[in-house]
Design a protein around this motif. Structure first.
Motif, PDB file in Angstrom:
ATOM      1  N   UNK A 260       0.815  -1.209   0.000  1.00 18.32           N
ATOM      2  CA  UNK A 260       0.000   0.000   0.000  1.00 18.32           C
ATOM      3  C   UNK A 260       0.849   1.258   0.000  1.00 18.32           C
ATOM      4  N   UNK A 261       0.192   2.355  -0.220  1.00 16.66           N
ATOM      5  CA  UNK A 261       0.862   3.653  -0.162  1.00 16.66           C
ATOM      6  C   UNK A 261      -0.125   4.742   0.256  1.00 16.66           C
TER       7      UNK A 261
ATOM      8  N   UNK B 121      -3.039   2.088   4.421  1.00 13.51           N
ATOM      9  CA  UNK B 121      -1.853   1.790   3.595  1.00 13.51           C
ATOM     10  C   UNK B 121      -1.108   0.579   4.142  1.00 13.51           C
ATOM     11  N   UNK B 122      -1.008   0.485   5.471  1.00 10.00           N
ATOM     12  CA  UNK B 122      -0.319  -0.673   6.072  1.00 10.00           C
ATOM     13  C   UNK B 122      -1.026  -1.980   5.748  1.00 10.00           C
ATOM     14  N   UNK B 123      -2.336  -1.891   5.567  1.00  8.99           N
ATOM     15  CA  UNK B 123      -3.082  -3.098   5.218  1.00  8.99           C
ATOM     16  C   UNK B 123      -3.086  -3.336   3.707  1.00  8.99           C
ATOM     17  N   UNK B 124      -2.294  -2.561   2.972  1.00  6.24           N
ATOM     18  CA  UNK B 124      -2.121  -2.831   1.544  1.00  6.24           C
ATOM     19  C   UNK B 124      -2.950  -1.971   0.610  1.00  6.24           C
ATOM     20  N   UNK B 125      -3.701  -1.009   1.177  1.00  2.00           N
ATOM     21  CA  UNK B 125      -4.551  -0.166   0.336  1.00  2.00           C
ATOM     22  C   UNK B 125      -3.747   0.989  -0.286  1.00  2.00           C
ATOM     23  N   UNK B 126      -4.261   1.505  -1.390  1.00  2.00           N
ATOM     24  CA  UNK B 126      -3.642   2.654  -2.065  1.00  2.00           C
ATOM     25  C   UNK B 126      -4.514   3.882  -1.763  1.00  2.00           C
ATOM     26  N   UNK B 127      -3.986   4.742  -0.887  1.00  2.00           N
ATOM     27  CA  UNK B 127      -4.812   5.782  -0.268  1.00  2.00           C
ATOM     28  C   UNK B 127      -4.411   7.173  -0.750  1.00  2.00           C
TER      29      UNK B 127
END
Lengths: 242, 242
Positions: B3-4, B69-75
């Motif tokens: 994520x970012x 983001x830590x859970x892999x989402x693109x925020x």
């Protein structure tokens, strides 16, 4: 068809930082006027005449743009960054004062260098700040020095444009000495060169380690305020003052 | 997929002032986080979750973005204007200080309100200037007052964000009194409300005629320096000081 003049900011360099509004104006233009390296950023096409000119002829360039518009041409005057920050918009209005006929004029904002640089650095301008042109071509050096001291006293973060050129190698060294005296050795200072281009270099150090050679005419310099700090590799200025 | 977090500036309101860089980040995002009216500017689409939140919860909002983001989402955290000018970038770095894991972060600049306003007015920020947030939510009023006096002494043009709100109706009247005292009655002052939106209103007057009611939370106020002048219907600050 009546002519117009648009003064447009091309942003710091990358195409993806040019606003759609500026892109549309360039698409409609018959003529592009500006400093050589900025005109070089506009793709040539049929029906578009490019008028690159040298540095330090801003008012002459503005007069050319107004003359072309009066003759019915659609003219974009290109600036790097934002046209209203140490760029062509003020020069156009200076040239306008001689005129009786006023063509249609629009100023189109762009991403100015300090904000593109701040984004790469983190958020050094996240609290009250000031923006100073360090060139003494158009103002006395004593005024620059006075503004630096007052800005330090106000505890503004500071962004510096035109810190240093071959013709003015001494001023920036003097500015650093004043800032060291007023802000102390540990204040964070960042040098952002050619932001968003392939030549981009960003470095952050403290005033005690800052050297005049870290800046040139393609560099914008950002000095933190007394609360500016690091978060990992980022530099930011907190929003609040206790 | 890792994520970012991107903190992006949406510009002052109009779609044609959103940079292609920001548009591309929004196209790649899985989540958009921000203050309710800014999230409302992002078009909903399949696969995109919108997380609007209320005003004055900036650090909580930043923590949500980092958690996602830590859970892999693109925020994408959306700010109005530029994210580094009295907006979400500093809040994100404040939230980052609690963390051991640092997700990928990028700050994407935008057209900040004062530059969009300056472009509509002419070129009032065409010489050295300062940028002050007039809200005393996050700093003492005495510091604002001190900065106004020092900025006037430095003869900076000034841009004021958050001049006045329902919760703080008094401060801006006090600021105008200080500015009248330091800069005299004839100094030009412009009020730019909701720039680039259908609600846009721009008016310029002098300090002697300026009223606190000319500003609200959607207004950016620009005060000229001692040389700021009119050219037809335009207001500009000359580049040079003799």
């Amino acid at each position: 068809m009546s002519g117009w003049v648009v003064v447009a900011g091309l942003g710091p360099g990358a195409d993806h930082l040019v606003t759609p509004e500026v892109r549309a104006a360039l698409d409609e233009a018959t003529d592009v006027v500006g400093y050589i390296p900025y005109v070089a950023r506009v793709a040539p096409r049929k029906g578009l005449t490019l008028h690159p000119s040298d540095n330090r002829v801003e008012v002459e360039r503005a007069r050319l743009a107004l003359d072309l518009a009066e003759s019915g041409r659609r003219v974009v005057v290109v600036s790097s960054g934002d046209p209203g920050v140490f760029a062509m918009a003020s020069a156009l209005f200076e040239a306008l004062e001689d005129r009786t006929v006023m063509p249609e004029i629009r100023i189109l904002p762009g991403i100015t260098a300090m904000l593109a640089a701040a984004a790469r650095i983190g958020a050094p301008l996240g609290h009250d700040f000031c923006t100073i042109n360090l060139s003494d071509n158009l103002k006395p050096w004593a005024l620059i020095e006075r503004r630096l001291r007052l800005a330090a006293e106000a505890d503004f973060a500071m962004a510096f444009y035109n810190p240093r050129s071959k013709a003015r190698p001494e001023g920036f060294a003097r500015a650093l000495n004043i800032l060291r005296e007023c802000c102390g050795p540990d204040r964070l200072i960042s040098f952002a060169r050619a932001v968003s281009t392939p030549d981009e270099v960003i470095q952050t150090t403290t005033l005690s380690k800052a050297l005049p050679e870290m800046a040139d005419m393609r560099t914008v310099v950002i000095l933190g305020n007394s609360a500016t700090r690091r978060a990992g590799s980022w530099i930011y200025t907190p929003r609040s003052v206790p």
